[in-house]
Design a protein around this motif. Sequence first.
Motif, PDB file in Angstrom:
ATOM      1  N   ASP A 233      -2.122 -10.696   6.417  1.00 17.04           N
ATOM      2  CA  ASP A 233      -1.778  -9.922   7.614  1.00 17.04           C
ATOM      3  C   ASP A 233      -1.073  -8.582   7.082  1.00 17.04           C
ATOM      4  OD1 ASP A 233       0.681 -11.135   6.377  1.00 17.04           O
ATOM      5  OD2 ASP A 233       1.619 -11.031   8.243  1.00 17.04           O
ATOM      6  N   LEU A 234      -0.544  -8.357   5.867  1.00 17.33           N
ATOM      7  CA  LEU A 234       0.043  -7.065   5.260  1.00 17.33           C
ATOM      8  C   LEU A 234      -1.204  -6.320   4.926  1.00 17.33           C
ATOM      9  CD1 LEU A 234       2.473  -5.333   4.389  1.00 17.33           C
ATOM     10  CD2 LEU A 234       2.328  -6.595   2.417  1.00 17.33           C
ATOM     11  N   PHE A 235      -2.034  -7.121   4.387  1.00 14.68           N
ATOM     12  CA  PHE A 235      -3.309  -6.350   3.709  1.00 14.68           C
ATOM     13  C   PHE A 235      -4.189  -5.601   5.027  1.00 14.68           C
ATOM     14  CE2 PHE A 235      -7.870  -7.046   3.711  1.00 14.68           C
ATOM     15  CZ  PHE A 235      -8.270  -6.212   2.631  1.00 14.68           C
ATOM     16  N   TYR A 236      -4.218  -6.533   6.132  1.00 17.63           N
ATOM     17  CA  TYR A 236      -4.899  -5.702   7.125  1.00 17.63           C
ATOM     18  C   TYR A 236      -4.180  -4.548   7.778  1.00 17.63           C
ATOM     19  CZ  TYR A 236      -8.905  -8.774   7.147  1.00 17.63           C
ATOM     20  OH  TYR A 236     -10.288  -9.419   6.845  1.00 17.63           O
ATOM     21  N   SER A 237      -2.883  -4.696   7.635  1.00 20.12           N
ATOM     22  CA  SER A 237      -2.014  -3.670   8.645  1.00 20.12           C
ATOM     23  C   SER A 237      -2.063  -2.410   7.712  1.00 20.12           C
ATOM     24  CB  SER A 237      -0.433  -4.244   8.691  1.00 20.12           C
ATOM     25  OG  SER A 237       0.055  -4.305   7.350  1.00 20.12           O
ATOM     26  N   TRP A 238      -2.393  -2.575   6.555  1.00 10.57           N
ATOM     27  CA  TRP A 238      -2.406  -1.508   5.441  1.00 10.57           C
ATOM     28  C   TRP A 238      -3.786  -0.942   5.250  1.00 10.57           C
ATOM     29  CZ3 TRP A 238       1.045  -2.647   0.434  1.00 10.57           C
ATOM     30  CH2 TRP A 238       2.358  -2.782   0.830  1.00 10.57           C
ATOM     31  N   GLY A 239      -4.528  -1.442   6.109  1.00 10.00           N
ATOM     32  CA  GLY A 239      -5.964  -0.892   6.107  1.00 10.00           C
ATOM     33  C   GLY A 239      -6.138   0.555   6.393  1.00 10.00           C
ATOM     34  N   GLY A 240      -6.901   1.171   5.423  1.00  9.13           N
ATOM     35  CA  GLY A 240      -6.989   2.727   5.154  1.00  9.13           C
ATOM     36  C   GLY A 240      -5.993   3.418   4.402  1.00  9.13           C
ATOM     37  N   MET A 241      -5.279   2.529   3.591  1.00 12.87           N
ATOM     38  CA  MET A 241      -4.212   3.030   2.675  1.00 12.87           C
ATOM     39  C   MET A 241      -5.110   2.948   1.215  1.00 12.87           C
ATOM     40  SD  MET A 241      -0.635   1.713   1.324  1.00 12.87           S
ATOM     41  CE  MET A 241       0.325   1.663   2.897  1.00 12.87           C
ATOM     42  N   PRO A 242      -5.079   4.046   0.645  1.00 14.98           N
ATOM     43  CA  PRO A 242      -5.719   4.249  -0.612  1.00 14.98           C
ATOM     44  C   PRO A 242      -5.219   3.165  -1.707  1.00 14.98           C
ATOM     45  CG  PRO A 242      -5.065   6.483  -0.015  1.00 14.98           C
ATOM     46  CD  PRO A 242      -4.597   5.637   0.840  1.00 14.98           C
ATOM     47  N   VAL A 243      -6.160   2.576  -2.361  1.00 14.71           N
ATOM     48  CA  VAL A 243      -5.878   1.634  -3.473  1.00 14.71           C
ATOM     49  C   VAL A 243      -5.065   1.806  -4.138  1.00 14.71           C
ATOM     50  CG1 VAL A 243      -7.026   0.190  -5.139  1.00 14.71           C
ATOM     51  CG2 VAL A 243      -8.568   0.748  -3.438  1.00 14.71           C
ATOM     52  N   ALA A 244      -4.736   3.009  -4.929  1.00 14.86           N
ATOM     53  CA  ALA A 244      -3.419   3.350  -5.809  1.00 14.86           C
ATOM     54  C   ALA A 244      -2.329   3.513  -5.034  1.00 14.86           C
ATOM     55  CB  ALA A 244      -3.811   4.866  -6.387  1.00 14.86           C
ATOM     56  N   GLU A 245      -2.394   3.862  -3.950  1.00 15.18           N
ATOM     57  CA  GLU A 245      -0.927   3.804  -2.936  1.00 15.18           C
ATOM     58  C   GLU A 245      -0.587   2.509  -2.702  1.00 15.18           C
ATOM     59  OE1 GLU A 245      -0.036   5.720   1.142  1.00 15.18           O
ATOM     60  OE2 GLU A 245      -1.281   6.879  -0.015  1.00 15.18           O
ATOM     61  N   ILE A 246      -1.601   1.232  -2.465  1.00 20.23           N
ATOM     62  CA  ILE A 246      -1.332   0.119  -2.157  1.00 20.23           C
ATOM     63  C   ILE A 246      -0.500  -0.433  -3.507  1.00 20.23           C
ATOM     64  CG2 ILE A 246      -2.480  -2.383  -2.068  1.00 20.23           C
ATOM     65  CD1 ILE A 246      -4.340  -1.009   0.065  1.00 20.23           C
ATOM     66  N   ILE A 247      -1.229  -0.434  -4.636  1.00 15.51           N
ATOM     67  CA  ILE A 247      -0.661  -0.973  -5.847  1.00 15.51           C
ATOM     68  C   ILE A 247       0.700  -0.431  -5.873  1.00 15.51           C
ATOM     69  CG2 ILE A 247      -1.020  -1.331  -8.352  1.00 15.51           C
ATOM     70  CD1 ILE A 247      -4.006  -0.731  -7.751  1.00 15.51           C
ATOM     71  N   ALA A 248       0.936   0.878  -5.868  1.00 13.74           N
ATOM     72  CA  ALA A 248       2.250   1.643  -6.292  1.00 13.74           C
ATOM     73  C   ALA A 248       3.548   0.980  -5.139  1.00 13.74           C
ATOM     74  CB  ALA A 248       2.136   2.864  -6.095  1.00 13.74           C
ATOM     75  N   THR A 249       3.018   0.639  -3.839  1.00 18.55           N
ATOM     76  CA  THR A 249       3.822   0.236  -2.844  1.00 18.55           C
ATOM     77  C   THR A 249       4.091  -1.279  -3.173  1.00 18.55           C
ATOM     78  OG1 THR A 249       2.796   1.803  -1.262  1.00 18.55           O
ATOM     79  CG2 THR A 249       4.123  -0.034  -0.477  1.00 18.55           C
ATOM     80  N   LEU A 250       3.271  -2.030  -3.662  1.00 14.91           N
ATOM     81  CA  LEU A 250       3.451  -3.331  -3.932  1.00 14.91           C
ATOM     82  C   LEU A 250       4.329  -3.654  -5.106  1.00 14.91           C
ATOM     83  CD1 LEU A 250      -0.025  -4.976  -3.651  1.00 14.91           C
ATOM     84  CD2 LEU A 250       1.991  -5.352  -2.144  1.00 14.91           C
TER      85      LEU A 250
END
Length: 200
Positions: free
Chosen positions: A46-63
Amino acid sequence: MKLKLPKGPFKAYLFDCDGTIVDSMPLHYIAWKRVLSEWNCDFPEDLFYSWGGMPVAEIIATLNERQGLTMPVADVMKRKEGLYFEILSDLKAVPEVLEHIEASHGQIPFAVVSGSTRDSVTASLTVLNLLDRFDTLVCAGDYQRSKPDPEPFLIAAARLGVAPEDCLVFEDTEMGIQSATAAGMASVKVPQPWERVLVS
């Protein structure tokens, strides 16, 4: 099911890529789960889908920030893209969106506006023989501020030479819809995979 478009006429269509043109979100999630399991990093669907559109690098940094991890962003990003490319042959188009691409191609210009890398977007569209339909691709790295900021869509409109109010955006995430609205553009929400199954 058919997508209900807002009243036009529109002078350009701007499409998000993953989950909008290509039904790639389930494949991206498989790739994410594989690479993140190597770092004991949790990424609920559910978090993955809610972050749809976020750049990959930003996802990794946020995690990293949320879970107190030190995953090397560039390395994890490269590995995740590689895993995605390995399963790319399973990719399909989103039929409700493909219908509008086929119907309006050649009549008005099209752009892709994505949080994914250019390599990922190009690979996805090439697999489906759709790459030549688009006049420009705006991908991660082409803008400073990602969705929900309006910048990615405004860049696309400027490249096509079309005023923002004359563009129609196709998006599958709330973040993308917010970005389009902030850019002064009309938008149409593409249902998520499980929503399409329910109504088709």
